[in-house]
Write a protein that holds these residues in place. Structure first.
Motif: not given
Length: 165
Positions: A18-30
């Motif tokens: 329902r909410v799209a996954p974060a971009s790979p770059a944003a996910a790596a930062t988080y």
């Protein structure tokens, strides 16, 4: 993401996406930041069991009654409310602190970590707290002496010392 409509299934929204996954770059930062703030029970136990100076101190932020019920061996007992007045006497600002409280349903370790960070300490929170320390089968101390329970197979590998994480 909407699943295709069929005769026996009307179109529905996938609750996971329902909410799209974060971009790979944003996910790596988080996730990289998350690891800077958290340590898990098995990593803390392994570092303590390795012998010598683990490079950090473990801090139990619960009440005295909770401490007496059980705590991580070698931990410093400092209830969150006492951190502002006692942390400087009990802890060395050059040594990182790993805080814990009861378990995942309690944010006491988070509050303790915040109080310590505001005083200039490097700090991480031990995910799972004392509950998962015990559930994973690590030894602990009570007011009556040392104790240990069998590992819960839902929280620790049954046939290995390493979960592979």
């Amino acid at each position: 993401m909407t699943l295709p409509e069929t005769a026996d299934r009307p179109a529905t929204t996938n609750p996971v996406l329902r909410v799209a996954p974060a971009s790979p770059a944003a996910a790596a930062t988080y996730f990289g930041a998350s690891l800077a703030f958290h340590a898990d029970v098995s990593d803390v136990a392994a570092a303590l069991a390795a012998g010598g100076d683990p490079g950090f101190v473990v801090l139990d932020s619960r009440s005295t009654a909770s401490w007496d019920q059980g705590h991580v061996p070698g931990a410093v007992h400092l209830p969150t409310a006492l951190i502002p007045e006692q942390a400087a006497q009990l802890l060395d600002r050059s040594v990182p602190v790993v805080t814990y409280c009861w378990g995942p349903g309690c944010n006491g370790a988070t509050r303790a970590a915040l109080a310590l960070a505001e005083l200039g300490f490097q700090v991480k929170e031990m995910l799972g707290g004392f509950e998962y320390w015990v559930r994973e089968g690590f030894p602990y101390e009570t007011w009556e002496g040392p104790a240990r329970q069998s590992a819960d197979p839902l929280t620790a590998p049954a046939d290995s010392d390493d979960c592979g994480c």
